[in-house]
Design a protein around this motif. Structure first.
Motif, PDB file in Angstrom:
ATOM      1  N   LEU A 129       0.826  -1.216   0.000  1.00  0.00           N
ATOM      2  CA  LEU A 129       0.000   0.000   0.000  1.00  0.00           C
ATOM      3  C   LEU A 129       0.857   1.261   0.000  1.00  0.00           C
ATOM      4  CD1 LEU A 129      -2.746  -1.110   2.560  1.00  0.00           C
ATOM      5  CD2 LEU A 129      -2.998  -0.906   0.073  1.00  0.00           C
ATOM      6  N   ARG A 130       2.007   1.168   0.666  1.00  0.00           N
ATOM      7  CA  ARG A 130       2.926   2.306   0.726  1.00  0.00           C
ATOM      8  C   ARG A 130       3.324   2.771  -0.673  1.00  0.00           C
ATOM      9  NH1 ARG A 130       8.386   3.738   2.085  1.00  0.00           N
ATOM     10  NH2 ARG A 130       9.353   1.700   1.877  1.00  0.00           N
ATOM     11  N   TYR A 131       3.409   1.813  -1.607  1.00  0.00           N
ATOM     12  CA  TYR A 131       3.769   2.148  -2.990  1.00  0.00           C
ATOM     13  C   TYR A 131       2.525   2.295  -3.872  1.00  0.00           C
ATOM     14  CZ  TYR A 131       8.621   0.975  -1.860  1.00  0.00           C
ATOM     15  OH  TYR A 131       9.878   0.936  -1.326  1.00  0.00           O
ATOM     16  N   ASN A 132       1.375   2.427  -3.199  1.00  0.00           N
ATOM     17  CA  ASN A 132       0.153   2.696  -3.959  1.00  0.00           C
ATOM     18  C   ASN A 132      -0.262   1.542  -4.880  1.00  0.00           C
ATOM     19  OD1 ASN A 132      -1.796   4.521  -3.935  1.00  0.00           O
ATOM     20  ND2 ASN A 132      -0.692   6.106  -5.090  1.00  0.00           N
ATOM     21  N   MET A 133       0.131   0.331  -4.504  1.00  0.00           N
ATOM     22  CA  MET A 133      -0.291  -0.834  -5.282  1.00  0.00           C
ATOM     23  C   MET A 133      -1.439  -1.519  -4.525  1.00  0.00           C
ATOM     24  SD  MET A 133       3.316  -2.394  -6.684  1.00  0.00           S
ATOM     25  CE  MET A 133       4.154  -2.558  -5.110  1.00  0.00           C
ATOM     26  N   THR A 134      -2.172  -2.354  -5.236  1.00  0.00           N
ATOM     27  CA  THR A 134      -3.304  -3.066  -4.627  1.00  0.00           C
ATOM     28  C   THR A 134      -2.883  -4.486  -4.252  1.00  0.00           C
ATOM     29  OG1 THR A 134      -4.885  -1.816  -5.946  1.00  0.00           O
ATOM     30  CG2 THR A 134      -5.658  -3.901  -5.026  1.00  0.00           C
ATOM     31  N   PRO A 135      -3.097  -4.885  -2.984  1.00  0.00           N
ATOM     32  CA  PRO A 135      -2.838  -6.284  -2.626  1.00  0.00           C
ATOM     33  C   PRO A 135      -3.975  -7.190  -3.115  1.00  0.00           C
ATOM     34  CG  PRO A 135      -3.132  -4.884  -0.659  1.00  0.00           C
ATOM     35  CD  PRO A 135      -3.538  -4.067  -1.840  1.00  0.00           C
ATOM     36  N   VAL A 136      -3.630  -8.170  -3.935  1.00  0.00           N
ATOM     37  CA  VAL A 136      -4.596  -9.167  -4.415  1.00  0.00           C
ATOM     38  C   VAL A 136      -4.213 -10.488  -3.739  1.00  0.00           C
ATOM     39  CG1 VAL A 136      -5.451 -10.409  -6.447  1.00  0.00           C
ATOM     40  CG2 VAL A 136      -4.890  -7.961  -6.615  1.00  0.00           C
ATOM     41  N   VAL A 137      -5.094 -11.012  -2.920  1.00  0.00           N
ATOM     42  CA  VAL A 137      -4.694 -12.138  -2.063  1.00  0.00           C
ATOM     43  C   VAL A 137      -5.420 -13.432  -2.424  1.00  0.00           C
ATOM     44  CG1 VAL A 137      -4.763 -13.016   0.306  1.00  0.00           C
ATOM     45  CG2 VAL A 137      -3.922 -10.712  -0.147  1.00  0.00           C
ATOM     46  N   THR A 138      -4.606 -14.479  -2.569  1.00  0.00           N
ATOM     47  CA  THR A 138      -5.115 -15.839  -2.737  1.00  0.00           C
ATOM     48  C   THR A 138      -5.136 -16.491  -1.364  1.00  0.00           C
ATOM     49  OG1 THR A 138      -4.008 -15.921  -4.874  1.00  0.00           O
ATOM     50  CG2 THR A 138      -4.752 -18.021  -3.964  1.00  0.00           C
ATOM     51  N   ILE A 139      -6.305 -16.969  -0.959  1.00  0.00           N
ATOM     52  CA  ILE A 139      -6.421 -17.565   0.375  1.00  0.00           C
ATOM     53  C   ILE A 139      -5.748 -18.936   0.404  1.00  0.00           C
ATOM     54  CG2 ILE A 139      -8.084 -18.393   2.101  1.00  0.00           C
ATOM     55  CD1 ILE A 139      -9.978 -16.142   1.127  1.00  0.00           C
ATOM     56  N   TYR A 140      -5.835 -19.687  -0.691  1.00  0.00           N
ATOM     57  CA  TYR A 140      -5.224 -21.023  -0.700  1.00  0.00           C
ATOM     58  C   TYR A 140      -4.495 -21.297  -2.013  1.00  0.00           C
ATOM     59  CZ  TYR A 140      -4.539 -26.021  -0.240  1.00  0.00           C
ATOM     60  OH  TYR A 140      -3.970 -27.262  -0.160  1.00  0.00           O
ATOM     61  N   HIS A 141      -3.184 -21.454  -1.908  1.00  0.00           N
ATOM     62  CA  HIS A 141      -2.387 -21.811  -3.084  1.00  0.00           C
ATOM     63  C   HIS A 141      -1.608 -23.094  -2.768  1.00  0.00           C
ATOM     64  CE1 HIS A 141      -0.627 -19.908  -6.925  1.00  0.00           C
ATOM     65  NE2 HIS A 141      -0.108 -21.113  -6.854  1.00  0.00           N
ATOM     66  N   TRP A 142      -2.352 -24.157  -2.459  1.00  0.00           N
ATOM     67  CA  TRP A 142      -1.883 -25.547  -2.434  1.00  0.00           C
ATOM     68  C   TRP A 142      -1.198 -26.026  -1.153  1.00  0.00           C
ATOM     69  CZ3 TRP A 142       0.862 -25.862  -7.892  1.00  0.00           C
ATOM     70  CH2 TRP A 142      -0.039 -25.425  -8.878  1.00  0.00           C
ATOM     71  N   ASP A 143      -1.012 -25.144  -0.163  1.00  0.00           N
ATOM     72  CA  ASP A 143      -0.213 -25.561   1.000  1.00  0.00           C
ATOM     73  C   ASP A 143      -1.084 -25.868   2.224  1.00  0.00           C
ATOM     74  OD1 ASP A 143      -0.861 -22.893   0.952  1.00  0.00           O
ATOM     75  OD2 ASP A 143       1.139 -22.159   1.461  1.00  0.00           O
ATOM     76  N   LEU A 144      -1.830 -26.956   2.134  1.00  0.00           N
ATOM     77  CA  LEU A 144      -2.665 -27.410   3.259  1.00  0.00           C
ATOM     78  C   LEU A 144      -1.786 -27.703   4.484  1.00  0.00           C
ATOM     79  CD1 LEU A 144      -5.729 -28.429   3.754  1.00  0.00           C
ATOM     80  CD2 LEU A 144      -4.705 -30.711   3.619  1.00  0.00           C
ATOM     81  N   PRO A 145      -2.204 -27.259   5.669  1.00  0.00           N
ATOM     82  CA  PRO A 145      -1.424 -27.606   6.876  1.00  0.00           C
ATOM     83  C   PRO A 145      -1.305 -29.127   7.030  1.00  0.00           C
ATOM     84  CG  PRO A 145      -2.932 -25.815   7.368  1.00  0.00           C
ATOM     85  CD  PRO A 145      -3.272 -26.293   5.975  1.00  0.00           C
ATOM     86  N   GLN A 146      -0.096 -29.577   7.307  1.00  0.00           N
ATOM     87  CA  GLN A 146       0.185 -31.014   7.403  1.00  0.00           C
ATOM     88  C   GLN A 146      -0.645 -31.680   8.497  1.00  0.00           C
ATOM     89  OE1 GLN A 146       1.703 -33.083   5.512  1.00  0.00           O
ATOM     90  NE2 GLN A 146       1.990 -34.867   6.840  1.00  0.00           N
ATOM     91  N   ARG A 147      -0.874 -30.955   9.585  1.00  0.00           N
ATOM     92  CA  ARG A 147      -1.653 -31.519  10.694  1.00  0.00           C
ATOM     93  C   ARG A 147      -3.070 -31.915  10.241  1.00  0.00           C
ATOM     94  NH1 ARG A 147      -2.777 -30.875  16.287  1.00  0.00           N
ATOM     95  NH2 ARG A 147      -4.640 -32.147  16.543  1.00  0.00           N
ATOM     96  N   LEU A 148      -3.690 -31.060   9.437  1.00  0.00           N
ATOM     97  CA  LEU A 148      -5.027 -31.398   8.931  1.00  0.00           C
ATOM     98  C   LEU A 148      -4.959 -32.668   8.094  1.00  0.00           C
ATOM     99  CD1 LEU A 148      -6.538 -27.956   7.808  1.00  0.00           C
ATOM    100  CD2 LEU A 148      -7.022 -29.250   9.902  1.00  0.00           C
ATOM    101  N   TYR A 149      -3.933 -32.742   7.261  1.00  0.00           N
ATOM    102  CA  TYR A 149      -3.801 -33.927   6.406  1.00  0.00           C
ATOM    103  C   TYR A 149      -3.660 -35.188   7.260  1.00  0.00           C
ATOM    104  CZ  TYR A 149      -2.586 -37.020   2.655  1.00  0.00           C
ATOM    105  OH  TYR A 149      -2.609 -38.065   1.773  1.00  0.00           O
ATOM    106  N   GLU A 150      -2.848 -35.072   8.310  1.00  0.00           N
ATOM    107  CA  GLU A 150      -2.641 -36.236   9.181  1.00  0.00           C
ATOM    108  C   GLU A 150      -3.917 -36.604   9.932  1.00  0.00           C
ATOM    109  OE1 GLU A 150       0.971 -35.346  11.346  1.00  0.00           O
ATOM    110  OE2 GLU A 150       2.135 -35.570   9.495  1.00  0.00           O
ATOM    111  N   ASP A 151      -4.768 -35.615  10.172  1.00  0.00           N
ATOM    112  CA  ASP A 151      -6.059 -35.890  10.822  1.00  0.00           C
ATOM    113  C   ASP A 151      -7.108 -36.356   9.807  1.00  0.00           C
ATOM    114  OD1 ASP A 151      -4.889 -35.173  13.165  1.00  0.00           O
ATOM    115  OD2 ASP A 151      -5.944 -33.268  13.394  1.00  0.00           O
ATOM    116  N   GLY A 152      -6.692 -36.537   8.562  1.00  0.00           N
ATOM    117  CA  GLY A 152      -7.619 -37.034   7.541  1.00  0.00           C
ATOM    118  C   GLY A 152      -8.534 -35.950   6.978  1.00  0.00           C
ATOM    119  N   ILE A 153      -8.256 -34.699   7.330  1.00  0.00           N
ATOM    120  CA  ILE A 153      -9.122 -33.607   6.852  1.00  0.00           C
ATOM    121  C   ILE A 153      -8.415 -32.948   5.674  1.00  0.00           C
ATOM    122  CG2 ILE A 153     -10.301 -31.481   7.483  1.00  0.00           C
ATOM    123  CD1 ILE A 153     -10.313 -32.546  10.363  1.00  0.00           C
TER     124      ILE A 153
END
Ligand SMILES: *[C@@H]1O[C@H](CO)[C@@H](O)[C@H](O)[C@H]1NC(C)=O
Ligand SMILES: *[C@@H]1O[C@H](CO)[C@@H](O)[C@H](O)[C@H]1NC(C)=O
Ligand SMILES: *[C@@H]1O[C@H](CO)[C@@H](O)[C@H](O)[C@H]1NC(C)=O
Length: 495
Positions: A129-153
């Motif tokens: 924002l300091r440079y007057n650009m817009t942050p465009v955010v991806t909530i999920y780009h493939w990196d599921l938490p390992q703990r969830l995976y181990e819990d079968g979720i």
């Protein structure tokens, strides 16, 4: 500046004479895109939990070329200021990046929150924002938490829906400054590569089976996140969508069977995810093919989960625009369905991707075809009710042998000219373009060999990971500054 240099007329046989424009409108947005695991490094620093990609890259033997990992990657975690300054120097209007779920929520569950992780993204957003650009955010780009995976979720478990929505709620509430949201990046890679072929984390090989369950869960999660956002954050102005990758598909030969295979390929690879959101339900051809083949296997139900009427209504319309990733053109030919009937994505699709050495290839042996982006845009416009489209990724790889990346300049020039043709001639509503990527980074299964950056990094020999501009930096900067291109690309149209 005179109007006469804004377009030129070319006559191409079989298309006829067309006016080609060569100037982007002033409201068109230029950016670059990255993702967390590919650039951040700092994989176990300041309370970050492991993700399925940490686990996958640390496996022995490694499933990644040269045993590369994202442990350090570009070390964006410590160098974000320099990288965001580089973006400002290019003259960008936006920066698309993703949040590492396990940096914010180390286990993936909504508690505990890792405040150091939140602070990191706060600082990144502040700097953008300091440079007057817009942050465009991806909530999920493939990196599921390992703990969830181990819990079968994971991406095959309906329980992930609520857990994901809880994560998204935390991220959205903590980062109100975000200018544009995307929920999930490239479902096809998550499902087909992660649960079909098993070449991406979590490395599950379940060809034609769990990969469809994954597609079903992805659609439900995207929709649930969108509805949560609209219901709970009505005061937020930022638009939300999903990011789908659609490459251009052409028939290898002019035969009827290859032409039909081409349409099936488009529907399996791209329509599968667009149709539920823009039209409702899976594409008919995909549903019918998988259902028939499941019957011939004597299965009691289709390997592609069936949406209920409620689910169809819930998923339809969950977009404010479309995030589109596009890189290449594929040539496709028909394959006869295997009569024995087993679970297989390619047999379900009845189409395979064919090699063609006569086309211009990049370092990954993918076809660079500028007309592909125009045709993809037009195809989406015609099929899916003419949405606003933000091109959230577009780029080409090199092998790192030279900073004189003329092929990348040619790629961005000719592809961008075709985007202009799509906008002005085909009337597709393209609102912006993000180059993939700012800098060379961890290219998943290909490690650091495959380089998509505008900036070069010597990952093997330079511990300081200095960002060195390739020739394309100057080109992209100039293109953004002038908004103008030399679009006399008639000679290039057919490679
Ligand atoms: C990768 O790791 C294996 C051990 O799993 C080792 O034998 C091999 O030499 C390594 N390759 C490279 C390129 O480092
Ligand atoms: C399905 O069932 C039929 C009839 O029982 C049988 O002839 C056929 O071989 C079975 N197909 C498979 C793939 O098991
Ligand atoms: C476009 O380029 C071609 C080939 O380089 C050239 O013959 C032609 O005159 C150019 N057209 C315009 C309008 O500049």
């Amino acid at each position: 500046m005179s109007l006469s240099i804004w377009f030129f007329i070319s006559c191409i046989f079989s298309i006829g004479c067309e006016i080609h424009y060569n100037k982007f409108p002033k409201e068109f947005l230029f950016g670059v895109a990255t993702s967390a695991y590919q650039i951040e490094g700092a994989w176990n620093i300041d309370g970050r939990g492991p993700s399925i990609w940490d686990h996958f890259t640390h496996k022995l033997p490694s499933p990644i070329l040269h045993n590369d990992t994202g442990d350090i990657a570009c070390d964006f975690y410590h160098r974000y200021k320099e990288d965001i300054r580089n973006m400002y120097n290019i003259g960008l209007q936006f920066y698309r990046f993703s949040i590492s779920w396990s940096r914010v929520l180390p286990t993936g569950y909504s508690k505990p929150i890792n405040e150091k992780g939140v602070t990191f993204y706060k600082k990144v957003i502040k700097e953008i924002l300091r440079y007057n650009m817009t942050p465009v955010v991806t909530i999920y780009h493939w990196d599921l938490p390992q703990r969830l995976y181990e819990d079968g979720i994971d991406w095959t478990n309906p329980k992930l829906v609520d857990i994901f929505v809880n994560y998204a709620r935390i991220v959205i509430s903590r980062f109100p400054e975000v200018g544009l949201w995307t929920t999930i990046n490239e479902p096809k890679q998550i499902c087909h590569f992660g649960y079909g072929l098993g070449i991406f984390a979590p490395g599950v090989k379940s060809d034609g089976l769990l990969e469809y369950q994954c597609a079903y869960i992805v659609m439900k999660i995207h929709a649930a996140t969108y509805h949560m956002y609209k219901n709970e954050f009505p005061h937020y102005k930022a638009k939300m969508s999903i990011v789908i990758d659609c490459q251009w598909i052409e028939p290898l030969t002019n035969t009827k069977s290859d032409k039909e295979a081409t349409e099936r390929y488009r529907q399996f690879e791209c329509g599968l995810y667009l149709h539920p959101i823009f039209i409702g339900d899976w594409p008919k051809i995909v549903k019918d093919r998988i259902s028939e083949r499941s019957k011939s296997q004597n299965l009691t139900k289709s390997r592609l989960p069936t949406f209920t009427q409620e689910e169809i209504a819930f998923i339809k319309g969950t977009q404010d625009y479309l995030g589109l990733n596009h890189y290449y053109t594929f040539l496709v030919s028909n394959i006869a369905a295997n009569e024995k009937g087993f679970s297989n994505y390619e047999y379900d699709m009845g189409a395979i991707n064919s090699e063609s050495p006569n086309w211009k290839l990049d370092a990954n042996l993918r076809i660079m075809s500028p007309r592909g982006i125009r045709r993809t845009l037009k195809w989406i416009k015609d099929k899916y009710n003419n949405p606003d489209i933000l091109i959230t990724e577009m780029g080409v790889s090199d092998n790192g042998k030279s900073l004189q990346d003329d092929h990348r300049i040619e790629f961005y020039r000719t592809y961008s000219c075709n985007i202009l043709d799509a906008m002005y001639i085909d009337k597709v509503k393209v609102v912006g373009l993000a180059a993939w990527s700012l800098m060379d980074n961890f290219e998943w299964a290909l490690g650091y060999k495959s380089r998509f950056g505008l900036y070069y990094i010597d990952f093997r020999n330079d511990p300081s990971l200095k960002r060195v501009p390739k020739k394309s930096v100057q080109f992209y900067r100039q293109m953004i500054k002038s908004r103008e291109l030399n679009c006399n690309i008639s000679g290039n149209y057919f490679y």
